[in-house]
Design a protein around this motif. Sequence first.
Motif, short mmCIF file in Angstrom:
data_model
loop_
_atom_site.label_atom_id
_atom_site.label_comp_id
_atom_site.label_asym_id
_atom_site.label_seq_id
_atom_site.Cartn_x
_atom_site.Cartn_y
_atom_site.Cartn_z
N LEU A 1 4.70 -2.06 6.00
CA LEU A 1 4.89 -0.70 5.51
C LEU A 1 5.87 0.08 6.36
O LEU A 1 6.43 1.07 5.90
CB LEU A 1 3.54 0.04 5.47
N GLY A 2 6.06 -0.34 7.60
CA GLY A 2 6.95 0.38 8.51
C GLY A 2 6.26 1.52 9.22
O GLY A 2 6.91 2.47 9.69
N ILE A 3 4.95 1.44 9.34
CA ILE A 3 4.19 2.50 10.00
C ILE A 3 4.50 2.52 11.49
O ILE A 3 4.53 1.48 12.15
CB ILE A 3 2.67 2.31 9.76
N ALA A 4 4.72 3.71 12.00
CA ALA A 4 4.94 3.93 13.44
C ALA A 4 3.88 4.89 13.95
O ALA A 4 3.49 5.83 13.24
CB ALA A 4 6.33 4.51 13.68
N ILE A 5 3.42 4.65 15.16
CA ILE A 5 2.49 5.57 15.80
C ILE A 5 3.32 6.68 16.45
O ILE A 5 4.15 6.42 17.30
CB ILE A 5 1.62 4.85 16.84
N MET B 1 5.75 7.07 8.27
CA MET B 1 6.53 6.02 7.63
C MET B 1 7.47 6.63 6.59
O MET B 1 7.27 7.76 6.15
CB MET B 1 5.61 5.00 6.96
N THR B 2 8.46 5.84 6.19
CA THR B 2 9.42 6.24 5.16
C THR B 2 9.15 5.43 3.89
O THR B 2 8.98 4.21 3.95
CB THR B 2 10.86 6.00 5.64
N ILE B 3 9.14 6.12 2.74
CA ILE B 3 8.95 5.46 1.45
C ILE B 3 10.20 4.65 1.10
O ILE B 3 11.32 5.19 1.10
CB ILE B 3 8.68 6.49 0.33
N ARG B 4 10.00 3.35 0.84
CA ARG B 4 11.10 2.45 0.47
C ARG B 4 11.03 2.12 -1.02
O ARG B 4 9.99 2.28 -1.66
CB ARG B 4 11.03 1.15 1.29
N ARG B 5 12.14 1.62 -1.55
CA ARG B 5 12.24 1.28 -2.98
C ARG B 5 11.13 0.36 -3.46
O ARG B 5 10.56 0.55 -4.53
CB ARG B 5 13.61 0.66 -3.28
N HIS C 1 3.92 4.50 -5.07
CA HIS C 1 2.63 4.02 -5.54
C HIS C 1 1.54 4.73 -4.74
O HIS C 1 1.67 4.92 -3.53
CB HIS C 1 2.56 2.51 -5.32
N ASP C 2 0.47 5.13 -5.41
CA ASP C 2 -0.62 5.84 -4.73
C ASP C 2 -1.18 5.04 -3.55
O ASP C 2 -1.67 5.61 -2.57
CB ASP C 2 -1.76 6.14 -5.70
N GLY C 3 -1.11 3.72 -3.63
CA GLY C 3 -1.61 2.88 -2.55
C GLY C 3 -0.86 3.05 -1.25
O GLY C 3 -1.38 2.74 -0.18
N ILE C 4 0.35 3.56 -1.32
CA ILE C 4 1.15 3.77 -0.11
C ILE C 4 0.56 4.90 0.73
O ILE C 4 0.34 4.74 1.93
CB ILE C 4 2.63 4.03 -0.46
N THR C 5 0.30 6.05 0.10
CA THR C 5 -0.28 7.15 0.86
C THR C 5 -1.69 6.79 1.31
O THR C 5 -2.10 7.14 2.43
CB THR C 5 -0.31 8.46 0.05
N PHE C 6 -2.43 6.08 0.46
CA PHE C 6 -3.77 5.64 0.85
C PHE C 6 -3.69 4.74 2.09
O PHE C 6 -4.46 4.92 3.04
CB PHE C 6 -4.43 4.87 -0.31
N PHE D 1 9.82 10.85 4.16
CA PHE D 1 9.10 10.48 5.38
C PHE D 1 7.77 11.21 5.36
O PHE D 1 7.72 12.44 5.19
CB PHE D 1 9.89 10.87 6.63
N ILE D 2 6.68 10.48 5.49
CA ILE D 2 5.36 11.08 5.44
C ILE D 2 4.58 10.75 6.71
O ILE D 2 4.84 9.74 7.38
CB ILE D 2 4.57 10.63 4.18
#
Length: 134
Positions: free
Chosen positions: A20-24, A36-40, A50-55, A91-92
């Motif tokens: 996902l590219g999650i960073a602390i 993280m940044t939303i990718r294509r 996709h809702d699963g990304i924010t979840f 970026f969220i």
Amino acid sequence: MEGKDIPFRMLDADPFSNWLGIAILESRVGYCRVGMTIRREMLNSMGKAHDGITFSLADTAFGFTSNTHGKYAVSIETSINHIEALEEGDFITAECSLEKVKNKVGFNVIEVKKGDDLVALFKGVVYRTQKDWE
């Protein structure tokens, strides 16, 4: 192991959060903020995230924070409210805080934001085991 270091150890061993590219962004005992940044490849058929990304981002913040007190902790119930749609390139962040640990069950609310705007609200219940992080 210090509690603030546990999320970094967890992230190192988490292929999904790494994909996902999650960073602390910040970690201390009882608190973690990740981003993280939303990718294509994270978009749905309507071109929105996709809702699963924010979840998944909120769940990661929840899991990391729940473990900072030094005991293995596992999620036993979660839910999310999606407030705003997200797009590629956004970026969220997800922020979780748990100041007091009184028993084996913990309740958390995690805010997912784009900048200062709330885009999702995640609720989680965690069970704390007796196993120590070493």
